[in-house]
Design a protein around this motif. Structure first.
Motif, short mmCIF file in Angstrom:
data_model
loop_
_atom_site.label_atom_id
_atom_site.label_comp_id
_atom_site.label_asym_id
_atom_site.label_seq_id
_atom_site.Cartn_x
_atom_site.Cartn_y
_atom_site.Cartn_z
N SER A 31 0.81 -1.22 0.00
CA SER A 31 0.00 0.00 0.00
C SER A 31 0.85 1.27 0.00
CB SER A 31 -0.92 0.01 1.22
OG SER A 31 -0.18 0.27 2.40
N GLY A 32 2.13 1.13 0.28
CA GLY A 32 3.01 2.29 0.35
C GLY A 32 3.12 2.89 1.74
N ALA A 33 2.45 2.30 2.71
CA ALA A 33 2.52 2.81 4.08
C ALA A 33 3.92 2.64 4.68
CB ALA A 33 1.48 2.11 4.96
N LEU A 34 4.63 1.64 4.23
CA LEU A 34 6.02 1.40 4.65
C LEU A 34 6.77 0.96 3.40
CD1 LEU A 34 7.98 1.34 7.04
CD2 LEU A 34 7.39 -1.06 7.36
N ARG A 35 7.64 1.81 2.92
CA ARG A 35 8.32 1.56 1.65
C ARG A 35 9.51 0.61 1.83
NH1 ARG A 35 7.89 4.22 -3.18
NH2 ARG A 35 6.42 5.55 -2.09
N PRO A 36 9.49 -0.52 1.12
CA PRO A 36 10.63 -1.44 1.20
C PRO A 36 11.81 -0.90 0.40
CG PRO A 36 8.98 -2.29 -0.32
CD PRO A 36 8.41 -1.05 0.30
N SER A 37 13.00 -1.29 0.79
CA SER A 37 14.20 -0.94 0.04
C SER A 37 14.40 -1.85 -1.15
CB SER A 37 15.43 -1.04 0.95
OG SER A 37 15.38 -0.07 1.94
N TRP A 38 13.89 -3.07 -1.03
CA TRP A 38 14.08 -4.05 -2.08
C TRP A 38 12.97 -5.09 -2.01
CZ3 TRP A 38 15.21 -9.33 -2.30
CH2 TRP A 38 15.70 -9.80 -3.52
N LYS A 39 12.57 -5.60 -3.18
CA LYS A 39 11.61 -6.69 -3.25
C LYS A 39 12.13 -7.70 -4.26
CE LYS A 39 6.92 -8.01 -4.47
NZ LYS A 39 7.29 -9.11 -5.33
N SER A 40 12.15 -8.95 -3.85
CA SER A 40 12.59 -9.98 -4.79
C SER A 40 11.51 -10.17 -5.85
CB SER A 40 12.90 -11.29 -4.06
OG SER A 40 11.76 -11.79 -3.43
N PRO A 41 11.88 -10.65 -7.01
CA PRO A 41 10.92 -10.80 -8.11
C PRO A 41 9.79 -11.77 -7.78
CG PRO A 41 13.18 -11.18 -8.86
CD PRO A 41 13.22 -11.05 -7.38
N GLY A 42 8.70 -11.59 -8.48
CA GLY A 42 7.56 -12.48 -8.33
C GLY A 42 6.47 -11.89 -7.48
N PRO A 43 5.29 -12.44 -7.59
CA PRO A 43 4.14 -11.89 -6.87
C PRO A 43 4.23 -12.07 -5.36
CG PRO A 43 3.52 -13.89 -8.02
CD PRO A 43 4.91 -13.56 -8.45
N VAL A 44 4.99 -13.04 -4.90
CA VAL A 44 5.13 -13.26 -3.45
C VAL A 44 6.57 -13.10 -3.01
CG1 VAL A 44 3.09 -14.72 -3.21
CG2 VAL A 44 5.27 -15.76 -3.80
N GLY A 45 7.33 -12.27 -3.72
CA GLY A 45 8.73 -12.05 -3.40
C GLY A 45 8.92 -11.40 -2.04
N ALA A 46 10.04 -11.66 -1.44
CA ALA A 46 10.36 -11.14 -0.11
C ALA A 46 10.67 -9.64 -0.18
CB ALA A 46 11.55 -11.88 0.47
N TYR A 47 10.32 -8.94 0.88
CA TYR A 47 10.65 -7.52 1.02
C TYR A 47 11.81 -7.39 1.98
CZ TYR A 47 6.02 -6.39 -0.89
OH TYR A 47 4.92 -6.26 -1.69
N LEU A 48 12.65 -6.38 1.73
CA LEU A 48 13.69 -5.99 2.67
C LEU A 48 13.53 -4.50 2.93
CD1 LEU A 48 16.83 -7.89 1.33
CD2 LEU A 48 15.41 -8.47 3.29
N PHE A 49 13.70 -4.10 4.19
CA PHE A 49 13.47 -2.73 4.61
C PHE A 49 14.72 -2.15 5.24
CE2 PHE A 49 9.54 -5.08 4.72
CZ PHE A 49 8.60 -4.21 4.18
N ASP A 50 14.97 -0.87 4.97
CA ASP A 50 16.09 -0.15 5.58
C ASP A 50 15.77 0.10 7.05
OD1 ASP A 50 18.47 1.58 5.65
OD2 ASP A 50 16.97 3.17 5.91
N ARG A 51 16.69 -0.29 7.93
CA ARG A 51 16.46 -0.17 9.38
C ARG A 51 16.13 1.27 9.77
NH1 ARG A 51 17.36 -3.02 13.97
NH2 ARG A 51 18.54 -4.64 12.89
N ALA A 52 16.85 2.25 9.24
CA ALA A 52 16.62 3.65 9.61
C ALA A 52 15.20 4.09 9.25
CB ALA A 52 17.65 4.56 8.94
N THR A 53 14.71 3.67 8.10
CA THR A 53 13.36 4.00 7.67
C THR A 53 12.33 3.36 8.59
OG1 THR A 53 14.09 4.17 5.37
CG2 THR A 53 11.73 3.86 5.73
N VAL A 54 12.56 2.11 8.95
CA VAL A 54 11.64 1.39 9.83
C VAL A 54 11.64 2.04 11.21
CG1 VAL A 54 11.20 -0.82 10.98
CG2 VAL A 54 11.82 -0.78 8.56
N GLU A 55 12.80 2.36 11.73
CA GLU A 55 12.87 2.97 13.06
C GLU A 55 12.19 4.34 13.07
OE1 GLU A 55 17.03 2.74 14.05
OE2 GLU A 55 16.81 0.67 14.79
N ALA A 56 12.31 5.10 11.97
CA ALA A 56 11.63 6.39 11.89
C ALA A 56 10.11 6.20 11.87
CB ALA A 56 12.09 7.16 10.65
#
Length: 65
Positions: A31-56
């Motif tokens: 939804s864009g409420a928490l922007r991932p730094s990276w998403k692996s390909p595919g419809p169910v690909g894993a998300y990775l998030f930047d720690r600083a963004t998550v902590e903020a």
């Protein structure tokens, strides 16, 4: 040229920090409420998030009434 290191978190780690399920983190990412730094390909690909963004985002959530 050197690149600054980024501390990445998995959806499970983010879910633990917020006290929600991994599914909720996925909904936030899609939804864009928490922007991932990276998403692996595919419809169910894993998300990775930047720690600083998550902590903020977590700090902002704790400040909200």
């Amino acid at each position: 040229m050197s690149h600054p290191e980024v501390d990445l978190l998995t959806s499970t780690q983010v879910a633990d920090m917020f006290g929600v399920t991994r599914k909720t983190v996925g909904i936030w990412a899609r939804s864009g409420a928490l922007r991932p730094s990276w998403k692996s390909p595919g419809p169910v690909g894993a998300y990775l998030f930047d720690r600083a963004t998550v902590e903020a985002a977590l700090a902002a959530r704790k400040q909200a009434p």
